[in-house]
Motif scaffolding. Structure first.
Motif, PDB file in Angstrom:
ATOM      1  N   UNK A  20       0.824  -1.208   0.000  1.00  0.00           N
ATOM      2  CA  UNK A  20       0.000   0.000   0.000  1.00  0.00           C
ATOM      3  C   UNK A  20       0.864   1.266   0.000  1.00  0.00           C
ATOM      4  N   UNK A  21       1.881   1.289   0.860  1.00  0.00           N
ATOM      5  CA  UNK A  21       2.774   2.454   0.893  1.00  0.00           C
ATOM      6  C   UNK A  21       3.516   2.601  -0.436  1.00  0.00           C
ATOM      7  N   UNK A  22       3.991   1.484  -0.982  1.00  0.00           N
ATOM      8  CA  UNK A  22       4.720   1.522  -2.255  1.00  0.00           C
ATOM      9  C   UNK A  22       3.821   2.042  -3.381  1.00  0.00           C
ATOM     10  N   UNK A  23       2.567   1.596  -3.385  1.00  0.00           N
ATOM     11  CA  UNK A  23       1.613   2.036  -4.398  1.00  0.00           C
ATOM     12  C   UNK A  23       1.425   3.553  -4.355  1.00  0.00           C
ATOM     13  N   UNK A  24       1.120   4.069  -3.173  1.00  0.00           N
ATOM     14  CA  UNK A  24       0.818   5.503  -3.067  1.00  0.00           C
ATOM     15  C   UNK A  24       2.042   6.373  -3.327  1.00  0.00           C
ATOM     16  N   UNK A  25       3.219   5.873  -2.992  1.00  0.00           N
ATOM     17  CA  UNK A  25       4.431   6.641  -3.312  1.00  0.00           C
ATOM     18  C   UNK A  25       4.636   6.694  -4.824  1.00  0.00           C
ATOM     19  N   UNK A  26       4.324   5.592  -5.509  1.00  0.00           N
ATOM     20  CA  UNK A  26       4.467   5.590  -6.966  1.00  0.00           C
ATOM     21  C   UNK A  26       3.405   6.479  -7.605  1.00  0.00           C
ATOM     22  N   UNK A  27       2.212   6.482  -7.048  1.00  0.00           N
ATOM     23  CA  UNK A  27       1.119   7.287  -7.603  1.00  0.00           C
ATOM     24  C   UNK A  27       1.461   8.777  -7.595  1.00  0.00           C
ATOM     25  N   UNK A  28       2.402   9.167  -6.752  1.00  0.00           N
ATOM     26  CA  UNK A  28       2.863  10.556  -6.723  1.00  0.00           C
ATOM     27  C   UNK A  28       4.070  10.681  -7.660  1.00  0.00           C
ATOM     28  N   UNK A  29       3.814  10.470  -8.936  1.00  0.00           N
ATOM     29  CA  UNK A  29       4.842  10.427  -9.975  1.00  0.00           C
ATOM     30  C   UNK A  29       5.702  11.690  -9.989  1.00  0.00           C
ATOM     31  N   UNK A  30       5.124  12.795  -9.572  1.00  0.00           N
ATOM     32  CA  UNK A  30       5.842  14.074  -9.570  1.00  0.00           C
ATOM     33  C   UNK A  30       7.121  14.021  -8.738  1.00  0.00           C
ATOM     34  N   UNK A  31       7.146  13.191  -7.711  1.00  0.00           N
ATOM     35  CA  UNK A  31       8.302  13.167  -6.799  1.00  0.00           C
ATOM     36  C   UNK A  31       9.548  12.544  -7.422  1.00  0.00           C
ATOM     37  N   UNK A  32       9.367  11.742  -8.499  1.00  0.00           N
ATOM     38  CA  UNK A  32      10.553  11.068  -9.033  1.00  0.00           C
ATOM     39  C   UNK A  32      10.684  11.096 -10.554  1.00  0.00           C
ATOM     40  N   UNK A  33       9.674  11.587 -11.279  1.00  0.00           N
ATOM     41  CA  UNK A  33       9.825  11.666 -12.735  1.00  0.00           C
ATOM     42  C   UNK A  33      10.922  12.686 -13.060  1.00  0.00           C
ATOM     43  N   UNK A  34      11.875  12.303 -13.890  1.00  0.00           N
ATOM     44  CA  UNK A  34      12.962  13.230 -14.232  1.00  0.00           C
ATOM     45  C   UNK A  34      12.441  14.487 -14.924  1.00  0.00           C
ATOM     46  N   UNK A  35      12.762  15.629 -14.376  1.00  0.00           N
ATOM     47  CA  UNK A  35      12.336  16.900 -14.975  1.00  0.00           C
ATOM     48  C   UNK A  35      12.957  17.096 -16.357  1.00  0.00           C
ATOM     49  N   UNK A  36      14.110  16.470 -16.592  1.00  0.00           N
ATOM     50  CA  UNK A  36      14.758  16.609 -17.890  1.00  0.00           C
ATOM     51  C   UNK A  36      14.000  15.859 -18.991  1.00  0.00           C
ATOM     52  N   UNK A  37      13.064  14.993 -18.632  1.00  0.00           N
ATOM     53  CA  UNK A  37      12.207  14.321 -19.615  1.00  0.00           C
ATOM     54  C   UNK A  37      11.011  15.237 -19.862  1.00  0.00           C
ATOM     55  N   UNK A  38      11.193  16.186 -20.771  1.00  0.00           N
ATOM     56  CA  UNK A  38      10.266  17.292 -20.906  1.00  0.00           C
ATOM     57  C   UNK A  38       9.992  17.587 -22.377  1.00  0.00           C
ATOM     58  N   UNK A  39       8.723  17.605 -22.756  1.00  0.00           N
ATOM     59  CA  UNK A  39       8.343  17.966 -24.123  1.00  0.00           C
ATOM     60  C   UNK A  39       7.734  19.362 -24.188  1.00  0.00           C
ATOM     61  N   UNK A  40       7.687  20.056 -23.065  1.00  0.00           N
ATOM     62  CA  UNK A  40       7.190  21.424 -23.026  1.00  0.00           C
ATOM     63  C   UNK A  40       8.287  22.397 -23.464  1.00  0.00           C
TER      64      UNK A  40
END
Length: 162
Positions: A20-40
């Motif tokens: 459950x903890x692992x799931x909810x931490x992953x659901x907060x993708x903002x905390x670990x998605x690389x900012x350098x992976x950016x199409x904006x």
């Protein structure tokens, strides 16, 4: 390479959290998605994974602009999250949604307060010409291994915090 015989990309990490903890931490993708992976055209202010099937996955720029690059297919706490990968071999958002692939993340208890987090990116061939280079990029060190490495480091750091 962790490419399966069907062409899917498969990676996993073991984290010291309950499913459950692992799931909810992953659901907060903002905390670990690389900012350098950016199409904006501007830096990313946040990455959002809407927490329901039918939701969107998108980056919001510092200027408020939005780049939707996925659709939530499954949101089943604490078992699985799946979303479409609407990014083509040219690393641009796909306009033909029939030419997108799927990413599934599952959370399986692996012992007391341990969870195996398994990421499988499948149906990459749907992207058409150039799908092999897309698959290779997703499997490369700065692809899914980078995401899962940052996720694992985050869960380790946060689980040790008082």
């Amino acid at each position: 390479m962790t490419v399966q015989s069907d062409g899917s990309v498969h990676h996993e990490v073991l984290v010291d959290l309950s499913p459950e903890e692992a799931f909810w931490r992953f659901a907060d993708l903002d905390k670990f998605k690389p900012r350098e992976h950016n199409m904006l055209a501007v830096p990313i202010a946040e990455t959002v994974l809407e927490q329901h099937a039918g939701g969107d996955v998108y980056d919001r720029g510092v200027d408020g602009s939005i780049c939707r690059w996925g659709r939530v297919l499954t949101f089943d706490p604490p078992h699985a999250i799946a979303f479409s990968w609407d990014i083509g071999p040219d690393w641009q958002v796909a306009t033909d949604l029939d030419r997108t692939s799927e990413v599934e993340i599952t959370f399986t208890a692996a012992g007391p307060d341990q969870t195996r987090v398994t990421l499988t990116h499948r149906h990459i061939e749907r992207h058409g010409t150039g799908w092999e280079s897309l698959r290779d990029g997703l499997d490369a060190p700065d692809g899914w291994p980078l995401y899962l490495g940052r996720y694992a480091a985050l869960t380790s750091t946060e689980s040790e915090a008082p």
